[in-house]
Design a protein around this motif. Structure first.
Motif, PDB file in Angstrom:
ATOM      1  N   ARG A 147       0.789  -0.938  -0.170  1.00 23.44           N
ATOM      2  CA  ARG A 147       0.091   0.038  -0.021  1.00 23.44           C
ATOM      3  C   ARG A 147       0.847   1.332  -0.185  1.00 23.44           C
ATOM      4  O   ARG A 147       2.305   0.980   0.650  1.00 23.44           O
ATOM      5  CB  ARG A 147      -0.514  -0.005   1.190  1.00 23.44           C
ATOM      6  N   THR A 148       0.633   2.761  -0.566  1.00 25.63           N
ATOM      7  CA  THR A 148       1.088   3.542  -0.915  1.00 25.63           C
ATOM      8  C   THR A 148       0.320   4.457   0.365  1.00 25.63           C
ATOM      9  O   THR A 148      -1.379   4.536   0.121  1.00 25.63           O
ATOM     10  CB  THR A 148       0.490   4.109  -1.832  1.00 25.63           C
ATOM     11  N   GLU A 149       0.390   5.368   0.855  1.00 27.15           N
ATOM     12  CA  GLU A 149      -0.590   6.451   1.774  1.00 27.15           C
ATOM     13  C   GLU A 149      -0.298   7.655   1.819  1.00 27.15           C
ATOM     14  O   GLU A 149       1.406   7.815   1.682  1.00 27.15           O
ATOM     15  CB  GLU A 149      -0.553   5.763   3.536  1.00 27.15           C
ATOM     16  N   ILE A 150      -1.093   8.553   0.780  1.00 23.09           N
ATOM     17  CA  ILE A 150      -0.543  10.129   0.276  1.00 23.09           C
ATOM     18  C   ILE A 150      -2.081  11.004   1.574  1.00 23.09           C
ATOM     19  O   ILE A 150      -2.647  10.769   1.404  1.00 23.09           O
ATOM     20  CB  ILE A 150      -0.402  10.079  -1.394  1.00 23.09           C
ATOM     21  N   GLY A 182       3.681  12.182   3.022  1.00 20.96           N
ATOM     22  CA  GLY A 182       2.932  13.119   4.781  1.00 20.96           C
ATOM     23  C   GLY A 182       1.984  14.410   4.459  1.00 20.96           C
ATOM     24  O   GLY A 182       2.416  14.414   2.775  1.00 20.96           O
ATOM     25  N   ARG A 183       0.655  14.397   5.274  1.00 30.21           N
ATOM     26  CA  ARG A 183       0.108  15.764   4.593  1.00 30.21           C
ATOM     27  C   ARG A 183       1.242  16.951   4.848  1.00 30.21           C
ATOM     28  O   ARG A 183       2.003  16.831   5.340  1.00 30.21           O
ATOM     29  CB  ARG A 183      -0.516  16.281   6.001  1.00 30.21           C
ATOM     30  N   ASP A 184       0.578  17.948   3.778  1.00 33.59           N
ATOM     31  CA  ASP A 184       1.536  19.033   2.940  1.00 33.59           C
ATOM     32  C   ASP A 184       3.037  19.031   2.542  1.00 33.59           C
ATOM     33  O   ASP A 184       4.078  19.350   2.188  1.00 33.59           O
ATOM     34  CB  ASP A 184       0.842  19.966   4.055  1.00 33.59           C
ATOM     35  N   ALA A 185       3.152  17.442   2.214  1.00 33.79           N
ATOM     36  CA  ALA A 185       4.000  17.078   2.085  1.00 33.79           C
ATOM     37  C   ALA A 185       3.974  17.558   0.592  1.00 33.79           C
ATOM     38  O   ALA A 185       3.839  17.540  -0.657  1.00 33.79           O
ATOM     39  CB  ALA A 185       4.549  15.740   2.036  1.00 33.79           C
ATOM     40  N   ILE A 186       5.821  17.557   0.119  1.00 33.46           N
ATOM     41  CA  ILE A 186       5.896  17.828  -1.298  1.00 33.46           C
ATOM     42  C   ILE A 186       7.241  16.705  -1.846  1.00 33.46           C
ATOM     43  O   ILE A 186       8.109  16.210  -1.483  1.00 33.46           O
ATOM     44  CB  ILE A 186       6.755  19.162  -2.128  1.00 33.46           C
ATOM     45  N   VAL A 187       6.522  15.646  -2.899  1.00 34.31           N
ATOM     46  CA  VAL A 187       7.726  14.676  -3.930  1.00 34.31           C
ATOM     47  C   VAL A 187       8.107  15.929  -5.071  1.00 34.31           C
ATOM     48  O   VAL A 187       7.094  15.863  -5.564  1.00 34.31           O
ATOM     49  CB  VAL A 187       7.157  14.125  -3.966  1.00 34.31           C
ATOM     50  N   MET A 206       7.807  12.634   5.352  1.00 29.88           N
ATOM     51  CA  MET A 206       7.325  13.188   6.420  1.00 29.88           C
ATOM     52  C   MET A 206       6.485  14.672   6.377  1.00 29.88           C
ATOM     53  O   MET A 206       6.651  14.806   5.038  1.00 29.88           O
ATOM     54  CB  MET A 206       8.429  13.416   7.649  1.00 29.88           C
ATOM     55  N   ASP A 207       5.487  14.701   7.162  1.00 30.55           N
ATOM     56  CA  ASP A 207       5.076  15.866   6.818  1.00 30.55           C
ATOM     57  C   ASP A 207       5.268  16.844   6.372  1.00 30.55           C
ATOM     58  O   ASP A 207       6.303  16.938   7.174  1.00 30.55           O
ATOM     59  CB  ASP A 207       3.757  16.240   8.582  1.00 30.55           C
ATOM     60  N   GLY A 208       4.980  18.363   5.651  1.00 33.83           N
ATOM     61  CA  GLY A 208       5.547  19.645   5.555  1.00 33.83           C
ATOM     62  C   GLY A 208       7.084  18.458   4.233  1.00 33.83           C
ATOM     63  O   GLY A 208       7.539  20.139   4.787  1.00 33.83           O
ATOM     64  N   GLU A 209       7.436  18.100   3.949  1.00 30.81           N
ATOM     65  CA  GLU A 209       9.356  17.825   3.554  1.00 30.81           C
ATOM     66  C   GLU A 209       8.895  17.764   2.225  1.00 30.81           C
ATOM     67  O   GLU A 209       8.255  17.446   1.272  1.00 30.81           O
ATOM     68  CB  GLU A 209       9.167  16.540   4.050  1.00 30.81           C
ATOM     69  N   LEU A 210       9.731  18.293   1.814  1.00 33.00           N
ATOM     70  CA  LEU A 210      10.112  18.113   0.368  1.00 33.00           C
ATOM     71  C   LEU A 210      10.755  16.794   0.033  1.00 33.00           C
ATOM     72  O   LEU A 210      11.785  16.947   0.920  1.00 33.00           O
ATOM     73  CB  LEU A 210      10.591  19.602  -0.199  1.00 33.00           C
ATOM     74  N   ARG A 211      10.564  16.124  -0.485  1.00 33.97           N
ATOM     75  CA  ARG A 211      11.428  14.848  -0.814  1.00 33.97           C
ATOM     76  C   ARG A 211      11.881  14.944  -2.779  1.00 33.97           C
ATOM     77  O   ARG A 211      11.206  15.091  -3.999  1.00 33.97           O
ATOM     78  CB  ARG A 211      11.287  13.823  -0.855  1.00 33.97           C
ATOM     79  N   LEU A 212      12.975  15.293  -2.482  1.00 39.19           N
ATOM     80  CA  LEU A 212      13.424  15.563  -4.309  1.00 39.19           C
ATOM     81  C   LEU A 212      14.479  14.336  -4.280  1.00 39.19           C
ATOM     82  O   LEU A 212      15.278  14.059  -3.623  1.00 39.19           O
ATOM     83  CB  LEU A 212      14.100  16.579  -4.281  1.00 39.19           C
ATOM     84  N   THR A 258      11.289   5.905  -2.146  1.00 35.55           N
ATOM     85  CA  THR A 258      11.448   4.195  -1.460  1.00 35.55           C
ATOM     86  C   THR A 258      11.415   4.219   0.002  1.00 35.55           C
ATOM     87  O   THR A 258      11.515   3.276   0.685  1.00 35.55           O
ATOM     88  CB  THR A 258      12.526   3.591  -1.854  1.00 35.55           C
ATOM     89  N   ARG A 259      11.137   5.567   0.498  1.00 35.77           N
ATOM     90  CA  ARG A 259      11.417   5.795   1.797  1.00 35.77           C
ATOM     91  C   ARG A 259       9.973   6.460   2.717  1.00 35.77           C
ATOM     92  O   ARG A 259       9.686   8.440   1.207  1.00 35.77           O
ATOM     93  CB  ARG A 259      12.397   6.417   2.597  1.00 35.77           C
ATOM     94  N   ASP A 260       9.525   6.820   3.581  1.00 38.10           N
ATOM     95  CA  ASP A 260       8.896   7.269   4.164  1.00 38.10           C
ATOM     96  C   ASP A 260       8.698   9.306   3.866  1.00 38.10           C
ATOM     97  O   ASP A 260      10.110   9.445   4.093  1.00 38.10           O
ATOM     98  CB  ASP A 260       8.481   6.973   5.320  1.00 38.10           C
TER      99      ASP A 260
END
Length: 454
Positions: free
Chosen positions: A382-385, A404-409, A420-426, A416-418
């Motif tokens: 599963r994926t949770e957004i 997480g909530r308000d996160a940006i990918v 967090m809320d409000g985090e930018l993942r690049l 491949t890893r979780d």
């Protein structure tokens, strides 16, 4: 409705034929109409009478019918098949001790309305106490149907087409094959039927002639030809589907839905459509779909096993697969496929995306080309957004993973890893810049190509 234990109803459904004209490994009565086997359409109409007993007479491919019925009716085996009268006789032991009204139906005549069945039972119970009630109809072309010769609503004679005189064949009232009789009358009369006819079969219709010869009388109930249309070939199956779909489209529009091109919309037997729903051309609903009020479904969408909330927009060219749940005002755009996924209120995936085995929070935005990588070749994950998360275009979310909530990918990321809320993942490789490299490459290749032409 059924009459309870004081005057119980039993139904005998004949389904022993081989259905050779279908040219199919699937039993004829299990071919689907609107996504449901034709036999089960009939059984649903029977169930509305609250019958005390249901007996399905089987022969060829009996195991398929048994599997489809899932224990909802008794089975009686007819082997060999010696005619309709012989088929009904096979149900006698299953109805041992039953003393009520018996309906005789056919698995390949699936659209007999419950009200028509009830009319036959009511006529059987009338004060003049007919021995048998025959359901008859007047087709545009009487073809090879057996004829019902009547005086008022009393049946004077029943005759099969191949045994009929020219005068009898001129009669337009035809036998549907459906009948009703008291159990005690039915099996006593059947025991006296012989095979003295052109086909050397035991005809069910002969019980009417035997009852008349006894000085009793039999009655006819008339119905619309479409109610008793039999299905014996793929062409007749397609005609039955068209008939069912036309009725369902009219029903949807009468219920407050707008179908822009009704003849191009295909419903399933259990599709639920709300009010103020707009359905554009070429939309297909598979089984298990519920559409709430105020939904717009754009053209060329394929929807099955989905629950679509109030005010949602779907398509064009969307595919919603089983387990899809769209919250209020969620949006699924063109070339988006969704499976076993819940979108919260106002969440949207507008284009070119696959969402499988996922939970997507309210207000989240799924960018174009996003993929939930939910399968490793052996198991699903599963994926949770979270709410209001933003997934950039061309992202691959490798499950199991949580955003997480308000996160940006960021666009183009493989996550491949979780997150967090409000985090930018690049997740991208560093860009390498080589000034002038492309110009030098083009010059070299043009010179090489020119040399080859000389």
């Amino acid at each position: 409705m059924g009459r309870g234990m004081t005057n119980p109803i039993a139904a005998i459904i004949l389904a022993a034929g081989k259905g050779t004209r279908m040219k199919s490994d699937l039993h004829k009565v299990l071919h689907p109409i609107a996504g449901r086997p034709m036999l089960l359409h009939l059984m649903a109409a029977v169930d509305a009478l609250a019958p005390a007993k249901k007996v399905v007479v089987v022969g060829d491919k009996a195991d398929q019918i048994e599997a489809a019925l899932k224990g909802s009716a008794d089975l009686a085996v007819q082997e060999p098949q010696l005619g309709t009268g012989h088929a009904v006789q096979q149900a006698e032991s299953a109805l041992a001790g039953f003393d009520g009204d018996v309906l005789i139906l056919y698995g390949d005549v699936p659209f007999v309305p419950t009200a028509t069945m009830q009319a036959m039972i009511d006529r059987l119970g009338a004060a003049d106490a007919p021995a048998v009630v025959v359901l008859a109809f007047e087709p545009d072309d009487a073809l090879q149907y057996g004829r019902v010769i009547t005086d008022g609503d009393r049946v004077v004679k029943m005759v099969e087409h191949k045994d009929a005189t020219d005068a009898e064949r001129a009669v337009r009232l035809c036998n549907s094959g459906l009948m009703a009789a008291k159990a005690r009358d039915l099996f006593a009369l059947l025991a006296r039927v012989t095979d003295d006819n052109a086909a050397k079969e035991f005809y069910l219709v002969d019980i009417v002639n035997i009852a008349n010869a006894d000085g009793r009388h039999c009655a006819v109930v008339r119905t619309d030809p479409s109610d008793v249309a039999g299905i014996n070939s793929r062409a007749e199956l397609a005609a039955a589907e068209a008939q069912w779909q036309a009725f369902r489209r009219d029903e949807a529009m009468a219920g407050g839905a707008s179908l822009k091109a009704p003849e191009t919309v295909w419903f399933s037997w259990d599709t639920e459509i709300g009010r103020d729903v707009t359905i554009e051309p070429n939309v297909f609903f598979g089984p298990g779909t519920k559409v709430a009020d105020g939904v717009t479904i754009r053209g060329f969408s394929h929807i099955e096993g989905a629950t679509i909330g109030v005010g949602c927009e779907v398509g064009p060219f969307a595919r919603l697969r089983p387990g899809t749940i769209l919250g209020e005002k969620a949006k699924i755009g063109n070339f988006v496929e969704v499976k076993k996924t819940t979108l919260g209120k106002g969440a949207k995936a507008n284009h070119l995306t696959y969402l499988g085995d996922a939970t997507i929070g309210a207000g989240a935005n799924i960018g174009a080309g996003t993929i939930t990588c939910n399968y490793d070749g052996y198991f699903k994950y599963r994926t949770e957004i979270g709410e209001n998360a933003f997934i950039g275009s061309n992202s691959a979310l490798v499950a199991p993973v949580k955003i997480g909530r308000d996160a940006i990918v960021a666009a183009g990321s493989t996550v491949t890893r979780d997150v967090m809320d409000g985090e930018l993942r690049l997740v991208r490789a560093e860009q390498s810049v080589k000034p002038g490299w492309a110009d030098r490459f083009h010059d070299a290749m043009r010179k090489k190509k020119a040399a080859e032409k000389k």
